[in-house]
Each structure stands twice: as structure tokens, then as C-alpha cells.
Design a protein around this motif. Structure first.
Motif, mmCIF file in Angstrom:
data_model
loop_
_atom_site.group_PDB
_atom_site.id
_atom_site.type_symbol
_atom_site.label_atom_id
_atom_site.label_comp_id
_atom_site.label_asym_id
_atom_site.label_seq_id
_atom_site.Cartn_x
_atom_site.Cartn_y
_atom_site.Cartn_z
ATOM 1 N N UNK A 61 43.032 45.061 4.655
ATOM 2 C CA UNK A 61 43.003 46.360 5.323
ATOM 3 C C UNK A 61 44.294 47.060 4.920
ATOM 4 N N UNK A 62 44.198 47.967 3.971
ATOM 5 C CA UNK A 62 45.407 48.466 3.350
ATOM 6 C C UNK A 62 45.556 49.972 3.330
ATOM 7 N N UNK A 63 46.746 50.393 2.905
ATOM 8 C CA UNK A 63 47.061 51.807 2.751
ATOM 9 C C UNK A 63 47.639 52.029 1.362
ATOM 10 N N UNK A 64 47.475 53.247 0.856
ATOM 11 C CA UNK A 64 48.096 53.655 -0.403
ATOM 12 C C UNK A 64 49.518 54.110 -0.132
ATOM 13 N N UNK A 65 50.453 53.679 -1.003
ATOM 14 C CA UNK A 65 51.858 54.065 -0.869
ATOM 15 C C UNK A 65 52.355 54.597 -2.208
ATOM 16 N N UNK A 66 52.732 55.871 -2.262
ATOM 17 C CA UNK A 66 53.273 56.403 -3.509
ATOM 18 C C UNK A 66 54.744 56.055 -3.635
ATOM 19 N N UNK A 67 55.253 56.171 -4.851
ATOM 20 C CA UNK A 67 56.617 55.723 -5.131
ATOM 21 C C UNK A 67 57.661 56.505 -4.360
ATOM 22 N N UNK A 68 57.376 57.765 -4.057
ATOM 23 C CA UNK A 68 58.364 58.608 -3.389
ATOM 24 C C UNK A 68 58.496 58.291 -1.901
ATOM 25 N N UNK A 69 57.585 57.481 -1.370
ATOM 26 C CA UNK A 69 57.676 57.072 0.035
ATOM 27 C C UNK A 69 58.485 55.792 0.203
ATOM 28 N N UNK A 70 58.851 55.173 -0.913
ATOM 29 C CA UNK A 70 59.525 53.874 -0.850
ATOM 30 C C UNK A 70 61.033 54.085 -0.800
ATOM 31 N N UNK A 71 61.651 53.571 0.228
ATOM 32 C CA UNK A 71 63.066 53.812 0.469
ATOM 33 C C UNK A 71 63.223 54.897 1.525
ATOM 34 N N UNK A 72 64.152 54.724 2.409
ATOM 35 C CA UNK A 72 64.391 55.740 3.420
ATOM 36 C C UNK A 72 63.492 55.621 4.626
ATOM 37 N N UNK A 73 63.470 56.679 5.424
ATOM 38 C CA UNK A 73 62.775 56.653 6.708
ATOM 39 C C UNK A 73 61.264 56.518 6.554
ATOM 40 N N UNK A 74 60.678 57.155 5.559
ATOM 41 C CA UNK A 74 59.218 57.063 5.379
ATOM 42 C C UNK A 74 58.803 55.612 5.107
ATOM 43 N N UNK A 75 59.559 54.922 4.284
ATOM 44 C CA UNK A 75 59.244 53.531 3.975
ATOM 45 C C UNK A 75 59.301 52.673 5.237
ATOM 46 N N UNK A 76 60.315 52.864 6.040
ATOM 47 C CA UNK A 76 60.425 52.101 7.288
ATOM 48 C C UNK A 76 59.235 52.376 8.203
ATOM 49 N N UNK A 77 58.794 53.629 8.243
ATOM 50 C CA UNK A 77 57.631 53.977 9.058
ATOM 51 C C UNK A 77 56.382 53.247 8.568
ATOM 52 N N UNK A 78 56.206 53.190 7.252
ATOM 53 C CA UNK A 78 55.020 52.540 6.695
ATOM 54 C C UNK A 78 55.051 51.032 6.919
ATOM 55 N N UNK A 79 56.216 50.447 6.734
ATOM 56 C CA UNK A 79 56.355 49.009 7.002
ATOM 57 C C UNK A 79 56.029 48.712 8.461
ATOM 58 N N UNK A 80 56.556 49.502 9.360
ATOM 59 C CA UNK A 80 56.298 49.295 10.790
ATOM 60 C C UNK A 80 54.831 49.514 11.133
ATOM 61 N N UNK A 81 54.207 50.491 10.485
ATOM 62 C CA UNK A 81 52.789 50.729 10.725
ATOM 63 C C UNK A 81 51.976 49.481 10.411
ATOM 64 N N UNK A 82 52.252 48.875 9.261
ATOM 65 C CA UNK A 82 51.498 47.684 8.872
ATOM 66 C C UNK A 82 51.864 46.489 9.744
ATOM 67 N N UNK A 83 53.155 46.308 10.022
ATOM 68 C CA UNK A 83 53.601 45.174 10.828
ATOM 69 C C UNK A 83 53.012 45.188 12.229
ATOM 70 N N UNK A 84 52.875 46.373 12.811
ATOM 71 C CA UNK A 84 52.517 46.479 14.222
ATOM 72 C C UNK A 84 51.054 46.808 14.475
#
Length: 402
Positions: free
Chosen positions: A64-87
Motif C-alpha cells: 500500500x504505497x505512495x508516489x514520492x518525487x525527488x523534490x519532496x525528499x529532504x526537509x519538512x515534506x519528507x518528514x511528513x511523508x515518512x510520518x504518514x507511512x509510519x502512522x
């Protein structure tokens, strides 16, 4: 049958213009085309079974996955995406490896033949994989294959030429030629590097000729290579080339114990084949571990008798997946079905033809898959702005919050 033919015409007219918007509502700035010396390594006929990295990932109960573009990796957006999947019950990420213009999203080693198409969008791909391993997030490398403005500019003879220039579509994008086997090797070598790096799955996107190619082929100059003398129609030649590429890629990746998946237009499952772009759902499905049809409700006409499909996500997904299941059930070893679902709002459809996609609309799509026995899916949002508070396993009584 007549109904399908009529509806198919509507599908073509409405589907293709919207593909550019969904794959997607473009927010990624275009990277500069870089000059490069293209180097192709000849692959041996057989390779020993290899594990060339120290990462340990387990395949989830269901991806069950999401698409992540390169510009979202690093910074606040990346942390949001990691937390979305973790939680939540999400557990996978599709990471851009070779992006839509043809550049890598990271900088490979200086000795790499692909060093000149590298970028610093992702600062450290190894560190990214280490974090995904720690968080138990299944990593999928997305490689855009035949849409490649960088390679087309560097190697016009591997592309489609109109007059004295490389042909581009209405969005200024160039494609390379699926008939050209050097293009196959170029992309498969990249896929091998992704596998050796630690990605658990290679997802090939844009495995096709340009949209509407059958209407422009006669005006373009390009090689047909080994397919020139095949005693079949031009459309069938395109289907053979695309299918053969997928088979070739699967064979070369086999020693690395990675799964191979292909993104494909959803409407191809409703036809015998789509010869214009060279996609045959059943033939491609024979050579992959996972088939990911793009079945966004916003991308359909009234093909299934649903007048405004964006307003009926459950019904659209349900009707599509019934057709896909019939196709897959005819195969001896069908791949995993893992469709792309819509987590964006299709405002371009105009008033009364679209709705805002939120928690309910996402869950309806997932529920439709679940009700037909399909438990895997991927969510697409080009800007990676995913809906919150979605229950990604609707049939479970307990939900996780994000």
C-alpha cells in the motif's frame, strides 16, 4: 461490442489529454538537459544470482504505497511523508530514480557512465534507503523509460525525428524509440544499478510509444530495427517491441531478486491491445511480477456506462477491476495487481464533472478493490500532498490515525 467501440472513441479523446495532468498535476520544475556521452555496457547472456547490498527489506502483507518525487525528499515534506507511512497502514514508497525528463534524481559515482545525467535532487540515495529500511518502508525505484528528452537530444538517431529536429509532443517532451535495442540496454543498465543499490522493486513507467503515435508515425524518421521485416501490421510491431523490452528487462533483473513492475494505461485491459502506443495488457503481464494500471476515475469517459466517472470512484474502480481480473485469470502465472488510485482533484474536468477528492473518495476506491479481492494499491499525487485520516484497509475494524 458496438457500445465498447463507441465508448472507446470517447475514452481516447478524454483520457490522453488528462494523463499529462495526472502523471500529474505538474509541479516538478523541469531540469536542464545535460550533454552526455552515452555509454552502453553489453550485458552477458546469463548472470549469477547476486546480492550486492547489505539492506534487508521484507515484502509487506500487501503493498500500500505512495508516489514520492525527488523534490519532496529532504526537509519538512519528507518528514511528513515518512510520518504518514509510519502512522498509517501504508507501507511502501515509489521513489523517482530516473525522472520524466531523463535525468537521474541523484548523483552517481564519477566512474558511472550515467554521471552526466545525475542531479543533486536526492543528496544521498544510500542514506535514504537506510532510513526506509529502519522504518520498514518497502522501496520501489521508478524508472521512466521511453519518455526521455535528455537522451533524445543527445542521440537523435535513437529517437523520432521530424525534419531536422527531434519530434516533441504538445508539452515539449521527447521520446526515445522502443524499437531501438540500445535504448533497452541504456535503461536496463540503470535498473540493474538501482537493484544493486538496494531497491526491492523496479517500476518501469512510460513503457510505450507516444500517445497517438499511429497518427504521426508516417511523418517521422526512425529505425524499426529487427522489427522492420516482421510480417505483421505496424501496430503489432509496436506491441512486439514494447513486450520484448519488458521480457528483456525482467530476464536481466532476475539474478538480483527484485520484483519488476510496469505502469500501464488502465484502458488497455479493456481492449485486445492498444497498438497505437504498443501496449498489450496480457502480453506485458506475462513478463512482470506486478502490473500497475493507472485507473484514476478522472481519466475515463463513460466507457463503463458511468456518465461522470470522477463523481463515482467506487463504481468506476469496481467495473474496471472486474475486467482486469478476467484478463489476468486467463494467464498461467498472473502478476500481482497493484493499481494506481487517485488522490488528487481533477479540476480540469470542469464544473459538475469533478469533485474534491478527500478521505471518502480515496476509501471508496480502495474498498472497490478490496471487494474484488485486490489488496494492493498505489496512490498518485504529483505534489505528494496526500489526504489525511484515510483508512487504507477499509475492511479492518481498527484504524490507525496519522
Amino acid at each position: 461490442m458496438n457500445k465498447k467501440l463507441i465508448s472507446f472513441g470517447l475514452t481516447i479523446s478524454l483520457l490522453f489529454p488528462n494523463v499529462a495532468l495526472a502523471k500529474g498535476e505538474k509541479v516538478i520544475p523541469k531540469q536542464p538537459v545535460k550533454q552526455m556521452e552515452v555509454m552502453i555496457k553489453q550485458l552477458p547472456a546469463t548472470l549469477p544470482r547476486l546480492k550486492t547490498n547489505s539492506f534487508t527489506f521484507s515484502y509487506p502483507d500487501a503493498v500500500r504505497g505512495i508516489y514520492v518525487n525527488a523534490h519532496s525528499i529532504g526537509g519538512s515534506k519528507w518528514n511528513q511523508l515518512i510520518n504518514l507511512v509510519k502512522n498509517t497502514d501504508l507501507n511502501a514508497m515509489v521513489i523517482d530514480y530516473k525522472e520524466d525528463h531523463g535525468n537521474l534524481t541523484f548523483m552517481p559515482e564519477e566512474s558511472s557512465p550515467y554521471q552526466k545525467i545525475g542531479s543533486d535532487s536526492i543528496k544521498n540515495m544510500k542514506a535514504l534507503l537506510e532510513q526506509l529500511e529502519k522504518e520498514k518502508i518497502y522501496p520501489i525505484a521508478r524508472i521512466v523509460v521511453f519518455k526521455d528528452s535528455v537522451l533524445a537530444k543527445e542521440k537523435p538517431e535513437w529517437s523520432f525525428v521530424q525534419g531536422e529536429k527531434v519530434w516533441t509532443n504538445g508539452r515539449g517532451e521527447a521520446f526515445v524509440n522502443p524499437f531501438e535495442k540500445k535504448v533497452w540496454e541504456y535503461n536496463v543498465n540503470l535498473a540493474l544499478e538501482a537493484a544493486k543499490m538496494g531497491f526491492q522493486e523496479i517500476q518501469f513507467d512510460y513503457v510505450r510509444f507516444p500517445e497517438g503515435f499511429e497518427n504521426k508515425a508516417d511523418k517521422l524518421t526512425y529505425t524499426k530495427g529487427d522489427y522492420e521485416k516482421l510480417n505483421v501490421t505496424e501496430g503489432e510491431k509496436r506491441v512486439e517491441a514494447v513486450t520484448d523490452f519488458v521480457e528483456y528487462a525482467k530476464g536481466k533483473l532476475e539474478p538480483y531478486d527484485v520484483k519488476v513492475s510496469v505502469d500501464i494505461f488502465g484502458y488497455t485491459a479493456t481492449l485486445d491491445q492498444a497498438p497505437g502506443i504498443g501496449q498489450n495488457f496480457s502480453k506485458i503481464s506475462k513478463h512482470v511480477d506486478v502490473i500497475s494500471s493507472m485507473i484514476y476515475p478522472s481519466h475515463w469517459s463513460s466507457y463503463f456506462g458511468i456518465e461522470k466517472p470522477d463523481l463515482h470512484p467506487y463504481e468506476l474502480v469496481s467495473e474496471y477491476i472486474k475486467v482486469e481480473k478476467q484478463k489476468l485469470n486467463q494467464l498461467d502465472k498472473p502478476p500481482i495487481s497493484r493499481p494506481w488510485l487517485q488522490d488528487f482533484t481533477a479540476t480540469w474536468l470542469g464544473k459538475d464533472n469533478y469533485q474534491v477528492y478527500g478521505q471518502e473518495e480515496i476509501q471508496k476506491q480502495i474498498q472497490a478493490l478490496n471487494d474484488q479481492g485486490v489488496s494492493e494499491f498505489l496512490l498518485w499525487n504529483a505534489g505528494n500532498n496526500y489526504t489525511k485520516n484515510v483508512n487504507y484497509i477499509p475492511n479492518n475494524k481498527e484504524e490507525k490515525g496519522d
